[in-house]
Write a protein that holds these residues in place. Structure first.
Motif, PDB file in Angstrom:
ATOM      1  N   ALA A  94       0.829  -1.210   0.000  1.00  0.00           N
ATOM      2  CA  ALA A  94       0.000   0.000   0.000  1.00  0.00           C
ATOM      3  C   ALA A  94       0.863   1.259   0.000  1.00  0.00           C
ATOM      4  N   THR A  95       1.663   1.403  -1.057  1.00  0.00           N
ATOM      5  CA  THR A  95       2.471   2.591  -1.263  1.00  0.00           C
ATOM      6  C   THR A  95       2.298   3.034  -2.708  1.00  0.00           C
ATOM      7  N   TYR A  96       2.518   4.314  -2.959  1.00  0.00           N
ATOM      8  CA  TYR A  96       2.348   4.820  -4.313  1.00  0.00           C
ATOM      9  C   TYR A  96       3.322   4.161  -5.280  1.00  0.00           C
ATOM     10  N   GLU A  97       4.544   3.940  -4.806  1.00  0.00           N
ATOM     11  CA  GLU A  97       5.551   3.317  -5.660  1.00  0.00           C
ATOM     12  C   GLU A  97       5.114   1.928  -6.091  1.00  0.00           C
ATOM     13  N   ALA A  98       4.603   1.133  -5.147  1.00  0.00           N
ATOM     14  CA  ALA A  98       4.184  -0.234  -5.469  1.00  0.00           C
ATOM     15  C   ALA A  98       2.913  -0.243  -6.310  1.00  0.00           C
ATOM     16  N   VAL A  99       1.922   0.537  -5.906  1.00  0.00           N
ATOM     17  CA  VAL A  99       0.627   0.543  -6.589  1.00  0.00           C
ATOM     18  C   VAL A  99       0.771   1.031  -8.028  1.00  0.00           C
ATOM     19  N   SER A 100       1.670   1.963  -8.275  1.00  0.00           N
ATOM     20  CA  SER A 100       1.857   2.497  -9.620  1.00  0.00           C
ATOM     21  C   SER A 100       2.344   1.443 -10.599  1.00  0.00           C
ATOM     22  N   GLY A 101       2.904   0.347 -10.089  1.00  0.00           N
ATOM     23  CA  GLY A 101       3.336  -0.726 -10.970  1.00  0.00           C
ATOM     24  C   GLY A 101       2.194  -1.539 -11.534  1.00  0.00           C
ATOM     25  N   GLY A 102       1.019  -1.443 -10.929  1.00  0.00           N
ATOM     26  CA  GLY A 102      -0.170  -2.117 -11.442  1.00  0.00           C
ATOM     27  C   GLY A 102      -0.284  -3.583 -11.109  1.00  0.00           C
ATOM     28  N   ASN A 103       0.542  -4.081 -10.187  1.00  0.00           N
ATOM     29  CA  ASN A 103       0.528  -5.515  -9.883  1.00  0.00           C
ATOM     30  C   ASN A 103       0.244  -5.823  -8.417  1.00  0.00           C
ATOM     31  N   THR A 104      -0.371  -4.900  -7.711  1.00  0.00           N
ATOM     32  CA  THR A 104      -0.571  -5.086  -6.268  1.00  0.00           C
ATOM     33  C   THR A 104      -1.994  -5.503  -5.896  1.00  0.00           C
ATOM     34  N   ALA A 105      -2.907  -5.482  -6.839  1.00  0.00           N
ATOM     35  CA  ALA A 105      -4.351  -5.691  -6.614  1.00  0.00           C
ATOM     36  C   ALA A 105      -5.020  -4.466  -5.999  1.00  0.00           C
ATOM     37  N   HIS A 106      -4.235  -3.469  -5.636  1.00  0.00           N
ATOM     38  CA  HIS A 106      -4.808  -2.238  -5.103  1.00  0.00           C
ATOM     39  C   HIS A 106      -5.412  -1.381  -6.217  1.00  0.00           C
ATOM     40  N   ALA A 107      -6.389  -0.584  -5.851  1.00  0.00           N
ATOM     41  CA  ALA A 107      -6.893   0.499  -6.685  1.00  0.00           C
ATOM     42  C   ALA A 107      -6.669   1.799  -5.931  1.00  0.00           C
ATOM     43  N   GLU A 108      -6.387   2.867  -6.656  1.00  0.00           N
ATOM     44  CA  GLU A 108      -6.392   4.179  -6.012  1.00  0.00           C
ATOM     45  C   GLU A 108      -7.837   4.454  -5.621  1.00  0.00           C
ATOM     46  N   ALA A 109      -8.068   4.681  -4.350  1.00  0.00           N
ATOM     47  CA  ALA A 109      -9.428   4.796  -3.836  1.00  0.00           C
ATOM     48  C   ALA A 109      -9.546   5.988  -2.900  1.00  0.00           C
ATOM     49  N   VAL A 110     -10.782   6.310  -2.551  1.00  0.00           N
ATOM     50  CA  VAL A 110     -11.044   7.406  -1.623  1.00  0.00           C
ATOM     51  C   VAL A 110     -12.022   6.920  -0.561  1.00  0.00           C
ATOM     52  N   GLU A 111     -11.644   7.100   0.684  1.00  0.00           N
ATOM     53  CA  GLU A 111     -12.527   6.763   1.808  1.00  0.00           C
ATOM     54  C   GLU A 111     -13.266   8.022   2.243  1.00  0.00           C
ATOM     55  N   ILE A 112     -14.585   7.956   2.194  1.00  0.00           N
ATOM     56  CA  ILE A 112     -15.432   9.112   2.481  1.00  0.00           C
ATOM     57  C   ILE A 112     -16.141   8.904   3.814  1.00  0.00           C
ATOM     58  N   THR A 113     -15.953   9.830   4.726  1.00  0.00           N
ATOM     59  CA  THR A 113     -16.675   9.827   5.994  1.00  0.00           C
ATOM     60  C   THR A 113     -17.766  10.884   5.891  1.00  0.00           C
ATOM     61  N   TYR A 114     -19.011  10.480   6.126  1.00  0.00           N
ATOM     62  CA  TYR A 114     -20.116  11.406   5.879  1.00  0.00           C
ATOM     63  C   TYR A 114     -21.190  11.328   6.959  1.00  0.00           C
ATOM     64  N   ASP A 115     -22.026  12.337   6.975  1.00  0.00           N
ATOM     65  CA  ASP A 115     -23.159  12.417   7.893  1.00  0.00           C
ATOM     66  C   ASP A 115     -24.402  11.953   7.138  1.00  0.00           C
ATOM     67  N   PRO A 116     -24.950  10.762   7.457  1.00  0.00           N
ATOM     68  CA  PRO A 116     -26.119  10.246   6.732  1.00  0.00           C
ATOM     69  C   PRO A 116     -27.361  11.118   6.855  1.00  0.00           C
ATOM     70  N   LYS A 117     -27.368  12.018   7.822  1.00  0.00           N
ATOM     71  CA  LYS A 117     -28.508  12.923   7.960  1.00  0.00           C
ATOM     72  C   LYS A 117     -28.455  14.055   6.937  1.00  0.00           C
ATOM     73  N   GLN A 118     -27.274  14.280   6.364  1.00  0.00           N
ATOM     74  CA  GLN A 118     -27.127  15.337   5.365  1.00  0.00           C
ATOM     75  C   GLN A 118     -26.982  14.789   3.948  1.00  0.00           C
TER      76      GLN A 118
END
Length: 242
Positions: A94-118
């Motif tokens: 889980a590093t940019y150097e490793a993930v950029s190689g395309g062989n880690t099974a990782h995807a560049e992703a975004v974790e969103i923390t949100y208020d379900p009331k809004q």
């Protein structure tokens, strides 16, 4: 920043510059009032949405370079934090150097923390499919190619999996996209935040050629298509840390 990080950022800048130079030459011939941004795909809200009355929700989306996806969701009302990172692989890679190689099974992703009331999980999905990325591009987004740039939803509950799967089926049935949706829906095993220099990148680098050409149009589309959900003040990672 390491030498490798500078090298990979330079490569991404070059990709943006190439596209930006061509676009600038074309747009220079247009009237000043012409909007250079690609139009978003206007889609309906999900037929089903979350029902749990919780104080905090978490959503994890992958849709190409995380700079733009993070930037979009940082401008959504009800989003408390949006962190760029990696999901789909192991902690060891889980590093940019490793993930950029395309062989880690990782995807560049975004974790969103949100208020379900809004803002609901379904509304976040609607924005994800409409303006945050193109769900019909298999293992690439714009100039970025590789499985690390795939379209994928990492669900954190059975309810999220049901909502996401149902929504994809709904959009496919209504044929709102010119090509089939290739977005995967997977249960999330872990999310790993990306390096600090990737966080808040769009906000901190609004004139960066890659951001100008590939990502700022997404912010304009969010403002135009979802005006009631748009927040002019982004929810920045650095502020959340402080």
């Amino acid at each position: 920043m390491s030498a490798y990080e500078r090298q990979t950022l330079t490569r991404r800048i070059a990709l943006g510059l190439g596209a930006f130079t061509v676009a600038a030459a074309i747009f220079a011939t247009f009237p000043a009032s012409t909007n250079a941004a690609e139009e978003a795909v206007v889609i309906p809200a999900p037929a089903i949405d979350e029902t749990a009355a919780t104080d905090t929700g978490k959503a994890v989306f992958a849709g190409g370079c995380f700079w733009g996806v993070q930037g979009v969701f940082q401008h959504v009302k009800g989003v408390r934090n949006a962190v760029s990172g990696y999901s789909g692989g192991t902690s060891e890679t889980a590093t940019y150097e490793a993930v950029s190689g395309g062989n880690t099974a990782h995807a560049e992703a975004v974790e969103i923390t949100y208020d379900p009331k809004q803002v609901t999980y379904g509304q976040l999905l609607q924005i994800f499919f409409s303006v945050a990325h193109n769900p019909t591009q298999l293992n690439f987004q714009g100039p970025d190619h590789g499985t690390q740039y795939r379209s994928e939803i990492f669900t954190t509950s059975a309810e999220q999996a049901k909502i996401a799967g149902s929504y994809i089926a709904q959009l496919e049935k209504e044929k709102l996209f010119e090509e089939p949706i290739v977005t995967k829906v997977s249960g999330m095993t872990a999310f790993y935040p990306a390096e600090d220099y990737h966080q808040d990148f769009l906000t901190q680098n609004p004139t960066h050629p890659y951001i100008v050409y590939n990502d700022m149009p997404k912010i304009e589309n969010l403002k135009a298509v979802f005006p009631s959900e748009f927040s002019a003040r982004p929810a920045l990672v650095q502020k959340a840390k402080g």
